[in-house]
Design an enzyme around this catalytic site. Structure first.
Site, PDB file in Angstrom:
ATOM      1  N   ALA A   1      46.938  56.107  20.603  1.00  0.00           N
ATOM      2  CA  ALA A   1      47.423  56.867  21.758  1.00  0.00           C
ATOM      3  C   ALA A   1      46.712  56.398  23.038  1.00  0.00           C
ATOM      4  O   ALA A   1      46.619  55.205  23.278  1.00  0.00           O
ATOM      5  CB  ALA A   1      47.259  58.371  21.508  1.00  0.00           C
ATOM      6  N   SER A   2      46.150  57.321  23.808  1.00  0.00           N
ATOM      7  CA  SER A   2      45.607  56.943  25.123  1.00  0.00           C
ATOM      8  C   SER A   2      44.296  56.174  25.071  1.00  0.00           C
ATOM      9  O   SER A   2      43.787  55.769  26.120  1.00  0.00           O
ATOM     10  CB  SER A   2      45.451  58.183  26.008  1.00  0.00           C
ATOM     11  N   LEU A   3      43.747  55.921  23.885  1.00  0.00           N
ATOM     12  CA  LEU A   3      42.642  54.971  23.815  1.00  0.00           C
ATOM     13  C   LEU A   3      43.125  53.571  24.182  1.00  0.00           C
ATOM     14  O   LEU A   3      42.332  52.690  24.505  1.00  0.00           O
ATOM     15  CB  LEU A   3      42.014  54.971  22.423  1.00  0.00           C
TER      16      LEU A   3
ATOM     17  N   LYS B   1      44.711  52.963  26.868  1.00  0.00           N
ATOM     18  CA  LYS B   1      44.655  52.829  28.325  1.00  0.00           C
ATOM     19  C   LYS B   1      43.488  51.972  28.800  1.00  0.00           C
ATOM     20  O   LYS B   1      43.634  51.148  29.718  1.00  0.00           O
ATOM     21  CB  LYS B   1      44.574  54.210  28.981  1.00  0.00           C
TER      22      LYS B   1
END
Length: 406
Positions: free
Chosen positions: A88-90, A92
């Site tokens: 997921a947002s890791l 980014k």
């Protein structure tokens, strides 16, 4: 809006308060193990998380690592340290680092307008005016964009069917950018901070500036040089992929093919099978899969100055607050750098972490942080959302690492 590129002034960390009297006489690593094991065991026993892999490094040495709980509860499959998680947002931070590497190479400019790279991406303000959005604003989440799960159910992103990168398997980047640009901007770019689809747009900028699809660029610039052999936009070994769960009573709920998980504003629709659909756009904001060990390698490179990926000055910019503490990016006391949350005020944050600590989280149930002053790097991947992202587990784990529990 603050834009200083200098590191925030140092402040002494809060005094440590022993959290367990029975660990006080143990060697430091053994005491750490007692405290962290207790946090993990309690979260599993209370059925708040199904499983987790936690790794703690101090000054580059792994001082704690553990896989606990189940990768698949229904199959009674134990979680292993080499388990794969939907990050997921890791994702980014890796997309942001790739963009900064292209800046170092002279292939991309922080002040470039996004339209230089994506000519058709021209979202407008509610009054119809079309502002300039820059690469820097994408990196700092000050571009005027938002997320569907931060809007009411009848918000513009829902109406436009914008994908946040966790749903709608098979959707192309071209179509998602068209939908995103059709929705009005939430505010004038550069005027404030707002967590958003900015990193997905940045991912397409990175692909075009890098001359290859985003997965290829990130592999070339980050994962291959660092030996992150398990981390990619595809699943390297399906047998090691964890089954995702969501908060529930009396125990977490298996997400299955699709599940809408409320978040207090609207909610997030998780479609775990998206990662297996090769037609799905490579989400720079949330599309990668990887292991805790790989992510530790990535964070340790940042903590130690960036080589062989980035120059030290670039890492300093990445991990220095660019927008001011009013961003409250990860809660009170947190600002935001060029892709990560940065701790500005530990007192406001009620945190034992040092000023300059940086961190982020992932919606499938993950958190990480780096405290450069203490030489600490912590990665905690779980298969349970939202507990593993922002629930009591994350705060208890942090306090156990610092021996700051009460």
């Amino acid at each position: 809006m603050a834009a200083s590129l200098g590191l925030a002034p140092a402040s002494p960390p809060p005094a440590a308060v022993p959290s367990r009297a029975d660990s006080a006489t143990l060697a430091p690593d053994a005491a750490l193990k007692v405290r962290v094991d207790s946090v993990i065991d309690r979260a599993i026993a209370e059925k708040r998380i199904v499983g987790t892999v936690v790794v703690v490094a101090k000054d580059g040495k792994v001082v704690y690592q553990r896989a606990a709980g189940l990768a698949d509860r229904e199959a009674k499959k134990p979680l292993r340290q080499d388990a794969l998680f939907r990050l997921a947002s890791l994702t980014k931070a890796m997309t942001s680092v790739a963009a900064l590497k292209l800046v170092e190479q002279g292939k991309l400019g922080l002040e470039d307008p996004v339209t230089k790279w994506i000519p058709t991406f021209r979202p407008k303000l509610p009054d119809g005016t079309e502002p300039v959005i820059t690469v820097r604003q994408l990196l700092t989440h000050t571009a005027g964009l938002t997320y569907d799960f931060l809007e009411p159910a009848d918000g513009p992103y829902h109406k436009a069917r914008v994908s946040n990168g966790l749903d709608q398997p098979g959707l192309s980047m071209e179509e998602n950018l068209r939908r995103l640009a059709s929705a009005p901007l939430s505010y004038e770019p550069g005027k404030r901070w707002g967590y958003s689809m900015a990193t997905d747009v940045l991912g397409e900028v990175v692909a075009r500036a890098g001359g290859a699809p985003l997965p290829v660029v990130i592999e070339k610039l980050i994962t291959r040089p660092l030996g992150m052999t398990d981390t990619a936009f595809r699943v390297k070994d399906a047998a090691r992929l964890t089954t995702p769960y969501a908060d529930g009573k009396p125990e977490p709920v298996r997400i299955g093919e699709s599940l809408f998980v409320p978040n207090g504003i609207s909610g997030v629709t998780f479609v775990p099978g998206r990662v297996f659909d090769a037609r799905s756009f490579a989400s720079g904001g949330g599309g990668m899969v990887g292991t805790a060990a790989d992510y530790l390698k990535f964070l340790e490179v940042l903590r130690t100055g960036g080589a062989p990926v980035l120059k030290t000055d670039t890492v300093t910019q990445l991990t220095t607050d660019q927008v001011g503490p009013e961003a409250a990016s990860a809660g009170p006391g947190w600002g935001f750098g060029l892709g990560v949350g940065v701790l500005v005020d530990p007192v406001k944050a009620q945190s034992p972490q040092s000023v300059g600590t940086y961190k982020w989280m992932g919606a499938y149930g993950h958190s990480w942080f780096v405290d450069p002053k203490q030489g600490l790097t912590v990665v905690a991947l779980t298969n349970t959302t939202f507990e593993g992202m922002w629930g009591p587990f994350t705060a208890a784990l942090r306090d156990a690492v610092y021996d700051a529990g009460h």
